[in-house]
Design an enzyme around this catalytic site. Structure first.
Site, mmCIF file in Angstrom:
data_model
loop_
_atom_site.group_PDB
_atom_site.id
_atom_site.type_symbol
_atom_site.label_atom_id
_atom_site.label_comp_id
_atom_site.label_asym_id
_atom_site.label_seq_id
_atom_site.Cartn_x
_atom_site.Cartn_y
_atom_site.Cartn_z
ATOM 1 N N HIS A 95 0.873 -1.185 0.000
ATOM 2 C CA HIS A 95 0.000 0.000 0.000
ATOM 3 C C HIS A 95 0.910 1.235 0.000
ATOM 4 C CE1 HIS A 95 -2.779 2.920 1.905
ATOM 5 N NE2 HIS A 95 -3.768 2.114 1.562
ATOM 6 N N ASP B 174 3.170 -4.674 8.102
ATOM 7 C CA ASP B 174 1.980 -3.837 7.967
ATOM 8 C C ASP B 174 0.772 -4.766 8.104
ATOM 9 O OD1 ASP B 174 -0.283 -2.612 7.023
ATOM 10 O OD2 ASP B 174 0.620 -1.826 5.188
ATOM 11 N N GLN C 245 -4.326 -5.267 6.951
ATOM 12 C CA GLN C 245 -5.271 -6.291 6.456
ATOM 13 C C GLN C 245 -5.007 -7.640 7.119
ATOM 14 O OE1 GLN C 245 -7.707 -5.318 4.654
ATOM 15 N NE2 GLN C 245 -6.962 -3.386 3.829
ATOM 16 N N LYS D 274 -10.251 -0.772 10.666
ATOM 17 C CA LYS D 274 -10.412 -1.969 9.813
ATOM 18 C C LYS D 274 -10.756 -3.204 10.645
ATOM 19 C CE LYS D 274 -7.159 -0.247 6.352
ATOM 20 N NZ LYS D 274 -7.954 0.127 5.176
ATOM 21 N N CYS E 1 -4.749 2.504 -3.648
ATOM 22 C CA CYS E 1 -3.522 2.996 -2.992
ATOM 23 C C CYS E 1 -2.351 2.046 -3.224
ATOM 24 C CB CYS E 1 -3.729 3.211 -1.498
ATOM 25 S SG CYS E 1 -4.870 4.527 -1.148
HETATM 26 N N1 PLP Z 1 -1.661 -0.840 4.592
HETATM 27 C C1 PLP Z 1 -2.596 -1.608 4.008
HETATM 28 C C2 PLP Z 1 -2.233 -2.985 3.534
HETATM 29 C C3 PLP Z 1 -3.892 -1.115 3.848
HETATM 30 O O1 PLP Z 1 -4.829 -1.858 3.267
HETATM 31 C C4 PLP Z 1 -4.189 0.196 4.312
HETATM 32 C C5 PLP Z 1 -5.533 0.770 4.112
HETATM 33 O O2 PLP Z 1 -6.259 0.407 3.239
HETATM 34 C C6 PLP Z 1 -3.177 0.935 4.923
HETATM 35 C C7 PLP Z 1 -1.930 0.389 5.035
HETATM 36 C C8 PLP Z 1 -3.433 2.316 5.450
HETATM 37 O O3 PLP Z 1 -4.296 2.272 6.518
HETATM 38 P P1 PLP Z 1 -4.847 3.620 7.190
HETATM 39 O O4 PLP Z 1 -5.396 4.448 6.064
HETATM 40 O O5 PLP Z 1 -5.882 3.143 8.137
HETATM 41 O O6 PLP Z 1 -3.691 4.270 7.859
#
Ligand code: PLP
Length: 404
Positions: free
Chosen positions: A121, A198, A201, A224, A362
């Site tokens: 992401h 990270d 998910q 999430k 993203c």
């Molecule tokens: N990393 C992953 C794999 C994600 O799916 C997301 C959000 O969709 C993020 C990071 C960023 O999360 P946040 O916008 O809650 O900081």
């Protein structure tokens, strides 16, 4: 799990969209909230709201207890050794930025390398890329195989004596691939390289034990995992956090301030400048209790069933291309229909009450690798049903008919 009963606990799911029952399949973007979480927010503001840590008065003590109780809840949820290792942030993005900023300050020199992967992401790409300019570090990228898994041979070959950190997704938000983080951590540690995972998910779908994994940093977002927006977690091993400088300056993170010199607070407060989202933390506590009450393994089994059920049905539709075909997959299906733009599909699904995500999700570098402008993504949560999957499939068939 009694899904009908569970759905009763999520008020938003009763809504109609364009006079059709809402079918919410955008859970990887954010999950809906159960009544216990919504009530926790309301109760906190109705009964105990006061700033934490600083007050001697009754409400402040209650608020502090709620906030710090939330820290203990997260510690237990991740099986961290100590509450000193649990830092509250605004979410995954802020957690990664905190590590990028503070870890790099302590440990990176020009020419050092950070390894990420092709399926990250943006929030696990851009903070490291910013350091290329600021610190002169180099970013290396683990490629993916045709089914959408990390190329582990390539990963091994990317590690050098200049590698300072590996930062990878637990689960891809596009491909759904569950990455072999145990193996990644073992390989990286054999070169004395720490690993950030990270878990945006990951944590909502997979039981995480940070001690068993021996992971150095694990991050996730509350929103999430059925908690409110604006609150998230950074788990970091105490040995690293101790050596890292503060991320932001302000109240809470200080020991003593004079105009000549400031000393910093102990962990975890050193990384928590300013008034924290204590109401968000209290509500996140309820969300984690809720998830644990149902059993994260039961949630995962239910979502996997929906994933398999829907994958079979969608595969049978002519012209559908699925991105991410690993056997190790979480509840995400990204796809396109030949000759139709993903936005058109998304809009036509919406008009039929079905909420999905469209676009680059993203993950623009991954879209470039796949050679596509974007995808349509459905993603499942504990409250989705097979009947909703059927509605999605027939809405998709209708959308394709309209576009032809
Ligand atoms: N990393 C992953 C794999 C994600 O799916 C997301 C959000 O969709 C993020 C990071 C960023 O999360 P946040 O916008 O809650 O900081």
């Amino acid at each position: 799990m009694d899904i009908d009963k569970i759905r009763e606990e999520f008020p938003i799911l009763k809504q109609e969209v364009y006079k059709r029952p809402l079918v919410y399949l955008d859970n990887a973007a954010t999950t809906q909230k159960p009544r216990v979480v919504i009530d926790a927010i309301s109760n906190a503001y109705c009964t105990i709201n006061a700033n934490v840590h600083r007050g001697v008065h009754h409400l402040s003590q209650l608020s502090t207890e709620g906030h710090e109780g939330g820290r203990e809840k997260v510690r237990q949820f991740l099986n961290a050794k100590s509450i000193k290792e649990i830092i509250f942030t605004r979410g995954t993005t802020e957690s990664i930025n905190l590590v990028a900023s503070s870890f790099s300050e302590a440990f990176f020199n020009e020419g050092d390398e950070v390894i990420i992967s092709a399926m990250e992401h943006h929030s696990n790409i851009v903070p490291w890329q910013m350091l290329e300019g600021k610190k002169g570090i180099k970013l290396k990228v683990i490629p993916i195989t045709p089914v959408g898994e990390l190329d582990m041979e390539m990963f091994r070959s990317l590690i050098t004596e200049r590698t300072k950190l590996v930062s990878v997704a637990h689960v891809s938000n596009v491909l759904g691939t569950v990455n072999p983080i145990e193996e990644i951590i073992t390989i990286a540690h054999s070169h004395n390289v720490p690993v950030l995972v990270d878990g945006a998910q990951g944590a909502p779908h997979i039981k995480v034990d940070v001690q068993a994994l021996d992971v150095d940093f694990y991050v996730f977002s509350g929103h999430k995992i059925y908690a409110p927006t604006g609150v998230g977690v950074l788990y970091g091993k105490e040995e690293w956090l101790d050596k890292m400088p503060p991320y932001q300056g302000g109240g809470e993170m200080i020991g003593k301030v004079t105009f000549e010199k400031t000393t910093y607070n102990e962990l975890p407060f050193k990384f928590e400048a300013g008034t924290p989202d204590y109401v968000g933390v209290m509500a996140m506590t309820e969300a984690l209790n809720y998830v644990e009450g149902l059993g994260i393994e039961n949630i995962a089994a239910h979502e996997t069933e929906l994933l398999q059920y829907t994958t079979e049905k969608i595969k049978a539709i002519e012209g559908v291309v699925i991105y991410g075909n690993s056997p190790h997959k979480s509840g995400v299906i990204s796809f396109n229909v030949e000759g139709i733009h993903p936005y058109d599909i998304g809009m036509l699904l919406d008009k039929q009450g079905v909420a999905v995500r469209t676009g680059h999700l993203c993950a623009q570098p991954l879209m470039d690798i796949l050679g596509i402008p974007g995808v349509v993504r459905v993603s499942f949560a504990l409250y989705n049903t097979k009947a909703e999957c059927d509605k999605f499939i027939s809405a998709l068939q209708r959308a394709i008919e309209i576009c032809k």
